[in-house]
Design a protein around this motif. Sequence first.
Motif, PDB file in Angstrom:
ATOM      1  N   TRP A   1      -6.354  -3.643  -2.779  1.00  0.00           N
ATOM      2  CA  TRP A   1      -7.589  -3.805  -2.001  1.00  0.00           C
ATOM      3  C   TRP A   1      -8.063  -5.254  -1.927  1.00  0.00           C
ATOM      4  O   TRP A   1      -8.487  -5.711  -0.853  1.00  0.00           O
ATOM      5  CB  TRP A   1      -8.689  -2.913  -2.562  1.00  0.00           C
TER       6      TRP A   1
ATOM      7  N   PHE B   1       0.829  -1.202   0.000  1.00  0.00           N
ATOM      8  CA  PHE B   1       0.000   0.000   0.000  1.00  0.00           C
ATOM      9  C   PHE B   1       0.870   1.260   0.000  1.00  0.00           C
ATOM     10  O   PHE B   1       0.523   2.269  -0.616  1.00  0.00           O
ATOM     11  CB  PHE B   1      -0.924   0.023   1.225  1.00  0.00           C
TER      12      PHE B   1
ATOM     13  N   LEU C   1      -8.338   5.681  12.515  1.00  0.00           N
ATOM     14  CA  LEU C   1      -8.847   5.833  11.154  1.00  0.00           C
ATOM     15  C   LEU C   1      -9.802   7.017  11.057  1.00  0.00           C
ATOM     16  O   LEU C   1      -9.702   7.852  10.150  1.00  0.00           O
ATOM     17  CB  LEU C   1      -9.569   4.551  10.720  1.00  0.00           C
TER      18      LEU C   1
ATOM     19  N   LEU D   1      -4.837  -2.914   9.705  1.00  0.00           N
ATOM     20  CA  LEU D   1      -5.299  -1.610   9.220  1.00  0.00           C
ATOM     21  C   LEU D   1      -4.496  -0.476   9.846  1.00  0.00           C
ATOM     22  O   LEU D   1      -4.178   0.514   9.181  1.00  0.00           O
ATOM     23  CB  LEU D   1      -6.790  -1.446   9.524  1.00  0.00           C
TER      24      LEU D   1
ATOM     25  N   LYS E   1     -13.483  -1.024   4.293  1.00  0.00           N
ATOM     26  CA  LYS E   1     -12.927  -2.365   4.457  1.00  0.00           C
ATOM     27  C   LYS E   1     -12.937  -2.765   5.937  1.00  0.00           C
ATOM     28  O   LYS E   1     -13.214  -3.912   6.293  1.00  0.00           O
ATOM     29  CB  LYS E   1     -11.494  -2.420   3.913  1.00  0.00           C
ATOM     30  N   HIS E   2     -12.638  -1.819   6.804  1.00  0.00           N
ATOM     31  CA  HIS E   2     -12.627  -2.093   8.240  1.00  0.00           C
ATOM     32  C   HIS E   2     -14.026  -2.419   8.747  1.00  0.00           C
ATOM     33  O   HIS E   2     -14.231  -3.380   9.505  1.00  0.00           O
ATOM     34  CB  HIS E   2     -12.056  -0.877   8.984  1.00  0.00           C
TER      35      HIS E   2
ATOM     36  N   LEU F   1     -10.565   2.669   3.092  1.00  0.00           N
ATOM     37  CA  LEU F   1      -9.977   1.882   4.168  1.00  0.00           C
ATOM     38  C   LEU F   1     -10.990   1.648   5.289  1.00  0.00           C
ATOM     39  O   LEU F   1     -11.081   0.545   5.852  1.00  0.00           O
ATOM     40  CB  LEU F   1      -8.733   2.600   4.711  1.00  0.00           C
TER      41      LEU F   1
END
Length: 364
Positions: free
Chosen positions: A27, A12, A88, A43, A76-77, A73
Amino acid sequence: MAEPRPGLALRFQRPFLAARPLRSLPWPELEESLRTAPDSALLADILHKTILHPLCVKYPPSAKYRRCFLTELIKKHESTAAEPLDELYDALADVLKEGESTHCYKNYLLVLLLIVNSKPMVCADPPLPSRVLQPTGDCVSLCESTALISGGTTGLITWEAALHLAQWALENPGVFRGRTVLELGSGIGFTGIAICKACQPRTFIFSDCHPRVLRQLGENIQLNGFIPEPGGTWSIQTESQGQEVEGENCQNPKVIVAELDWGSVTEKQLLGLRADVVIAADVVYDPEIILALIGMLQKLSTSRADTKAPEVFIAFTIRNPATYQLFQAELDKVGIRWQMIPAHSSYNFLYDVQPDVTILQLFI
């Protein structure tokens, strides 16, 4: 089996810092890893290697780019059963407070292609198991326009052919080591700065003709730790005649930013540059510019007092096959031989689908 955590986070990091298209980031691998083992630590690792990385903090990509990255992101989390990760959301909140700017930064981590227990190798044939990518520990950071066209020019962003030419240069450092290099149409400087950092030229002459591009080019050169020759933009028209613009220490090359008009510069003025190698990227895109470039190459062919013409390498994206064919036809018309450089064995600066880029070596 999911990819090891450290490897995935680094995959990434490189494209993110260079602000490559978000679709080029891994991804699917992240989704697979989170399905296998929902873990906020992964993450968090990605967050610290991207948004919170010191390079991103100091030289950030555009607010829009970072916002879209964090949003994806977070998606996805939230699609997993991983523990909440406040970092985040805090990072997204900070980005949302920022206004959009007309400029942004991109950071390219430099990597050399090596053979284990051997020297850096040139662009070669089929990939071999012993070939490895070795980080140099250095990077090129650039300030760019966020718009394709800004100030009446397209020269304030880095185009794909510049990335390809830099990749080839890092695989072929011997072409540049200890030599004087002239770059035509340097734009904001990516290729030349990468060569100065990794290929040890004696002297590197950046050149362009647009005032705003020259100003941004000079700022990017200094951003990367090089000090151009004093006096602002070096004028070929008034200062190059009879001078030998050569540095003494290849570890720290002499760097010059030159205003160069292909149409008005003379053979005598080019003689003062004493260029051993001439490079250019994405300068073959318009018939009128092609004719000016051909004229420039003809001047260069007779500009060496020792009668040895410089080696010339031109990289360009084939957007219109007719334009590419015109360039080849014009080269043939004036008797400039050319050969195609083999495709790269690896792509360190391009992470998404490769555009149709060609590098030609010209014999002037």
